[in-house]
Write a protein that holds these residues in place. Structure first.
Motif, PDB file in Angstrom:
ATOM      1  N   PRO A 198       2.685  51.530 -37.318  1.00 14.37           N
ATOM      2  CA  PRO A 198       2.727  50.516 -36.761  1.00 14.37           C
ATOM      3  C   PRO A 198       1.078  50.040 -36.585  1.00 14.37           C
ATOM      4  O   PRO A 198       0.112  50.230 -36.847  1.00 14.37           O
ATOM      5  CB  PRO A 198       2.233  50.937 -34.878  1.00 14.37           C
ATOM      6  CG  PRO A 198       3.028  52.267 -34.700  1.00 14.37           C
ATOM      7  CD  PRO A 198       2.565  52.879 -37.045  1.00 14.37           C
ATOM      8  N   ILE A 199       1.105  48.591 -36.471  1.00 12.43           N
ATOM      9  CA  ILE A 199      -0.095  47.747 -37.429  1.00 12.43           C
ATOM     10  C   ILE A 199      -0.364  46.524 -36.780  1.00 12.43           C
ATOM     11  O   ILE A 199       0.800  46.037 -36.312  1.00 12.43           O
ATOM     12  CB  ILE A 199       0.053  47.937 -38.701  1.00 12.43           C
ATOM     13  CG1 ILE A 199      -1.112  47.408 -39.785  1.00 12.43           C
ATOM     14  CG2 ILE A 199       1.493  46.506 -39.031  1.00 12.43           C
ATOM     15  CD1 ILE A 199      -1.380  46.846 -41.104  1.00 12.43           C
ATOM     16  N   VAL A 200      -1.547  45.889 -36.634  1.00 14.55           N
ATOM     17  CA  VAL A 200      -2.264  44.895 -35.864  1.00 14.55           C
ATOM     18  C   VAL A 200      -2.656  43.842 -37.034  1.00 14.55           C
ATOM     19  O   VAL A 200      -3.874  44.857 -38.109  1.00 14.55           O
ATOM     20  CB  VAL A 200      -3.137  44.703 -34.873  1.00 14.55           C
ATOM     21  CG1 VAL A 200      -3.506  43.336 -34.841  1.00 14.55           C
ATOM     22  CG2 VAL A 200      -1.750  45.507 -33.427  1.00 14.55           C
ATOM     23  N   VAL A 201      -2.821  42.789 -37.511  1.00 11.55           N
ATOM     24  CA  VAL A 201      -3.380  42.192 -38.472  1.00 11.55           C
ATOM     25  C   VAL A 201      -2.901  40.413 -37.744  1.00 11.55           C
ATOM     26  O   VAL A 201      -2.785  39.835 -37.754  1.00 11.55           O
ATOM     27  CB  VAL A 201      -2.009  41.855 -39.762  1.00 11.55           C
ATOM     28  CG1 VAL A 201      -2.619  41.264 -40.438  1.00 11.55           C
ATOM     29  CG2 VAL A 201      -1.412  43.154 -40.286  1.00 11.55           C
ATOM     30  N   PHE A 204      -2.323  51.536 -35.808  1.00 14.11           N
ATOM     31  CA  PHE A 204      -2.256  52.255 -34.355  1.00 14.11           C
ATOM     32  C   PHE A 204      -1.563  53.569 -34.721  1.00 14.11           C
ATOM     33  O   PHE A 204      -0.123  53.275 -35.551  1.00 14.11           O
ATOM     34  CB  PHE A 204      -1.803  50.929 -33.268  1.00 14.11           C
ATOM     35  CG  PHE A 204      -3.275  50.430 -33.018  1.00 14.11           C
ATOM     36  CD1 PHE A 204      -3.883  50.722 -31.985  1.00 14.11           C
ATOM     37  CD2 PHE A 204      -3.463  49.404 -33.580  1.00 14.11           C
ATOM     38  CE1 PHE A 204      -5.574  49.962 -31.466  1.00 14.11           C
ATOM     39  CE2 PHE A 204      -3.915  48.486 -33.564  1.00 14.11           C
ATOM     40  CZ  PHE A 204      -5.145  48.505 -32.040  1.00 14.11           C
ATOM     41  N   GLU A 205      -0.891  54.508 -34.210  1.00  8.26           N
ATOM     42  CA  GLU A 205      -0.708  55.406 -34.232  1.00  8.26           C
ATOM     43  C   GLU A 205       0.892  55.318 -33.153  1.00  8.26           C
ATOM     44  O   GLU A 205       1.449  55.932 -33.255  1.00  8.26           O
ATOM     45  CB  GLU A 205      -1.341  56.269 -33.343  1.00  8.26           C
ATOM     46  CG  GLU A 205      -1.657  57.608 -34.453  1.00  8.26           C
ATOM     47  CD  GLU A 205      -2.973  59.114 -33.912  1.00  8.26           C
ATOM     48  OE1 GLU A 205      -2.454  59.330 -33.053  1.00  8.26           O
ATOM     49  OE2 GLU A 205      -3.582  59.025 -34.604  1.00  8.26           O
ATOM     50  N   ASP A 206       0.776  54.287 -32.173  1.00 11.80           N
ATOM     51  CA  ASP A 206       1.135  54.386 -31.160  1.00 11.80           C
ATOM     52  C   ASP A 206       2.141  52.386 -31.117  1.00 11.80           C
ATOM     53  O   ASP A 206       1.023  51.841 -31.556  1.00 11.80           O
ATOM     54  CB  ASP A 206       0.793  54.424 -29.890  1.00 11.80           C
ATOM     55  CG  ASP A 206       1.474  53.846 -29.126  1.00 11.80           C
ATOM     56  OD1 ASP A 206       2.673  53.660 -28.427  1.00 11.80           O
ATOM     57  OD2 ASP A 206       0.443  54.462 -27.272  1.00 11.80           O
ATOM     58  N   GLU A 207       3.400  52.327 -31.581  1.00 13.07           N
ATOM     59  CA  GLU A 207       3.678  50.990 -32.050  1.00 13.07           C
ATOM     60  C   GLU A 207       3.440  50.093 -30.289  1.00 13.07           C
ATOM     61  O   GLU A 207       3.295  49.375 -30.708  1.00 13.07           O
ATOM     62  CB  GLU A 207       5.169  51.397 -32.001  1.00 13.07           C
ATOM     63  CG  GLU A 207       5.773  49.927 -32.316  1.00 13.07           C
ATOM     64  CD  GLU A 207       6.998  49.816 -33.398  1.00 13.07           C
ATOM     65  OE1 GLU A 207       7.790  51.117 -32.970  1.00 13.07           O
ATOM     66  OE2 GLU A 207       7.716  49.311 -33.434  1.00 13.07           O
ATOM     67  N   LYS A 208       3.880  50.727 -29.225  1.00 12.09           N
ATOM     68  CA  LYS A 208       3.370  50.251 -27.893  1.00 12.09           C
ATOM     69  C   LYS A 208       1.586  49.511 -27.587  1.00 12.09           C
ATOM     70  O   LYS A 208       1.680  48.601 -27.100  1.00 12.09           O
ATOM     71  CB  LYS A 208       3.824  50.673 -26.869  1.00 12.09           C
ATOM     72  CG  LYS A 208       5.169  50.588 -26.588  1.00 12.09           C
ATOM     73  CD  LYS A 208       5.291  51.761 -24.975  1.00 12.09           C
ATOM     74  CE  LYS A 208       4.519  51.826 -23.903  1.00 12.09           C
ATOM     75  NZ  LYS A 208       4.670  52.478 -23.063  1.00 12.09           N
ATOM     76  N   LYS A 209       1.309  50.804 -28.684  1.00 12.34           N
ATOM     77  CA  LYS A 209      -0.506  49.702 -28.434  1.00 12.34           C
ATOM     78  C   LYS A 209      -0.608  49.130 -29.340  1.00 12.34           C
ATOM     79  O   LYS A 209      -1.082  48.277 -28.924  1.00 12.34           O
ATOM     80  CB  LYS A 209      -1.528  51.230 -28.526  1.00 12.34           C
ATOM     81  CG  LYS A 209      -3.268  51.105 -28.496  1.00 12.34           C
ATOM     82  CD  LYS A 209      -3.524  50.989 -27.278  1.00 12.34           C
ATOM     83  CE  LYS A 209      -4.754  50.630 -26.740  1.00 12.34           C
ATOM     84  NZ  LYS A 209      -5.815  50.553 -26.065  1.00 12.34           N
ATOM     85  N   ALA A 210      -0.054  48.945 -30.954  1.00 18.46           N
ATOM     86  CA  ALA A 210      -0.407  47.886 -31.243  1.00 18.46           C
ATOM     87  C   ALA A 210       0.415  46.523 -30.692  1.00 18.46           C
ATOM     88  O   ALA A 210      -0.028  45.645 -30.910  1.00 18.46           O
ATOM     89  CB  ALA A 210       0.722  48.534 -32.978  1.00 18.46           C
ATOM     90  N   ARG A 211       1.469  46.415 -30.080  1.00 19.59           N
ATOM     91  CA  ARG A 211       2.141  45.948 -29.781  1.00 19.59           C
ATOM     92  C   ARG A 211       1.566  44.961 -28.756  1.00 19.59           C
ATOM     93  O   ARG A 211       0.968  43.819 -28.679  1.00 19.59           O
ATOM     94  CB  ARG A 211       3.577  45.908 -29.301  1.00 19.59           C
ATOM     95  CG  ARG A 211       4.425  44.503 -28.287  1.00 19.59           C
ATOM     96  CD  ARG A 211       5.470  45.251 -28.035  1.00 19.59           C
ATOM     97  NE  ARG A 211       6.448  45.332 -28.944  1.00 19.59           N
ATOM     98  CZ  ARG A 211       7.237  44.548 -29.299  1.00 19.59           C
ATOM     99  NH1 ARG A 211       6.800  43.251 -28.355  1.00 19.59           N
ATOM    100  NH2 ARG A 211       8.613  44.125 -30.569  1.00 19.59           N
TER     101      ARG A 211
END
Ligand code: GDP
Ligand code: MG
Length: 370
Positions: free
Chosen positions: A285-288, A333-340
């Motif tokens: 999971p990633i934020v760019v 991020f480890e957690d997809e929800k957090k990335a979102r």
């Protein structure tokens, strides 16, 4: 922000309320025991009593830098240098990049179709070096304006038959502002009229003085077109890299910078990333920048699919909801929800900023019409 009344503060400090009130009066504030005090006033009074208050730092969850941990010294290992080639137009930047790539892609890999992903990695004497092949100036200006620094070493190409030109000076200024070591590649040595002494002479004006003349700037004479001197240049890059002690932690959280990005008809948002720390993996999971998603697939500079990449490695990813911009930072991020959640919050912020800008512009327009 928290508030305390005068009475509450007195109790916390083990003082009498009247003492606090006195201090406030000295500050020109008339207060009663039940008066609320703001953070700054509380801090002032505490410091008057010789007490230091630790301010609770306000955390901006949407700031990607917030997620970049300090690395433990013992986890850091050597990483490849990231090199940018700069110089005046027509002095041979593209030719040099091509020449390095072609002479250094090993036989086994030669069959692979090299893929343009904004950067590539070669090996010299078994040691990897990463080259950015976006034009050096653009890489510096757009990335640095966003606070990103991706370059470890700048190669300044100067044609031996032309000498220092306006964009040469511009490049020097960029590299110096970024505090990046500069290696001079005196190019087109095969040409009649090549005059490396003149190049050296002209560059002394910019405090780029060859070692032979008592300075500490490395000059390499080469012909990018004929592939002469390329090995010397690579050797010097590795030498400078060693001095710089470039390190990263492959076990850390994967972070880095967007080199370039575009919308592809078939694949959607495609972004070339330079991993600067940690290891990036398919599925992360990633934020760019202001975009987010999950790394769907990764392709390296040889057009091969890869599952994971470490520090100083360029890679092209798909799976983002939108197209980020060159210079944007990315964080895994480890957690997809957090990335979102972070990605959406950043997108929302961006929309608000844009709206703000628009209302400002229209106001100015209004004045202009008067
Ligand atoms: P850029 O604008 O800096 O990217 O320059 P290019 O790589 O496009 O080169 C500009 C021109 O110079 C092209 O015609 C190249 O073939 C030529 N050129 C580049 N390097 C050399 C060299 O080492 N020797 C000679 N003779 N020509 C070169
Ligand atoms: Mg070019």
């Amino acid at each position: 922000a928290n508030t305390l009344t005068v009475g509450e503060l007195a109790e916390k400090l083990g003082k009498d309320a009247s003492e606090i009130i006195k201090k406030l009066m000295a500050l020109g504030v008339m207060a009663t025991k039940n008066q609320d005090l703001d953070d700054d006033t509380i801090e002032l009074i505490c410091s008057d009593f010789g007490i230091e208050v630790e301010k609770e730092e306000e955390v901006d969850e949407t700031d990607l830098n917030h997620y970049i941990e300090a690395d433990l010294e013992e986890q850091l290992i050597e990483r490849p240098p990231v090199v940018t080639i700069m110089g005046h137009v027509d002095h041979g930047k593209t030719t040099l990049l091509d020449s390095i790539r072609h002479t250094k892609v090993t036989a086994g890999e030669a069959g692979g179709i090299t893929q343009h992903i904004g950067a590539y990695q070669i090996k010299s004497n078994g040691k990897p070096i990463t080259f950015l092949d976006t034009p050096g100036h653009a890489a510096f200006t757009s990335m640095r304006s966003r606070g990103a620094q991706v370059t470890d070493i700048a190669i300044l190409v100067v044609a031996a038959d032309d000498g220092v030109m306006p964009q040469t000076v511009e490049a020097i200024n960029h590299a110096k502002a970024a505090d990046v070591p500069i290696i001079i590649a005196v190019n087109k040595m095969d040409k009649e009229g090549a005059n490396p002494d003149r190049v050296m002479q002209e560059l002394t004006e910019y405090e780029l003085i060859p070692e032979d003349w008592g300075g500490n700037t490395i000059f390499v004479q080469l012909s990018a077109l004929q592939g002469e001197g390329i090995d010397d240049l690579l050797e010097m890059i590795l030498l400078v890299a060693e001095v710089e002690e470039l390190k990263a932690n492959p076990e850390g959280r994967a972070v880095g910078t967007v080199i370039e990005a575009e919308l592809d008809k078939g694949r959607g948002s495609v972004a070339s990333l330079l991993v600067q720390n940690g290891t990036l993996r398919v599925g992360d999971p990633i934020v760019v920048g202001n975009t987010f998603g999950r790394v769907r697939a990764m392709v390296n500079d040889l057009g091969r699919r890869v599952k994971k990449v470490g520090p100083s490695t360029p890679v092209e990813i798909t799976g983002l909801n939108e197209v980020p911009q060159a210079g944007d930072r990315f964080v895994v991020f480890e957690d997809e929800k957090k990335a979102r959640q972070i990605g959406e919050a950043r997108q929302q912020k961006q929309i608000e900023v844009r709206r703000g800008d628009q209302s400002k512009v229209s106001l100015e327009d209004l004045f202009e019409q008067i």
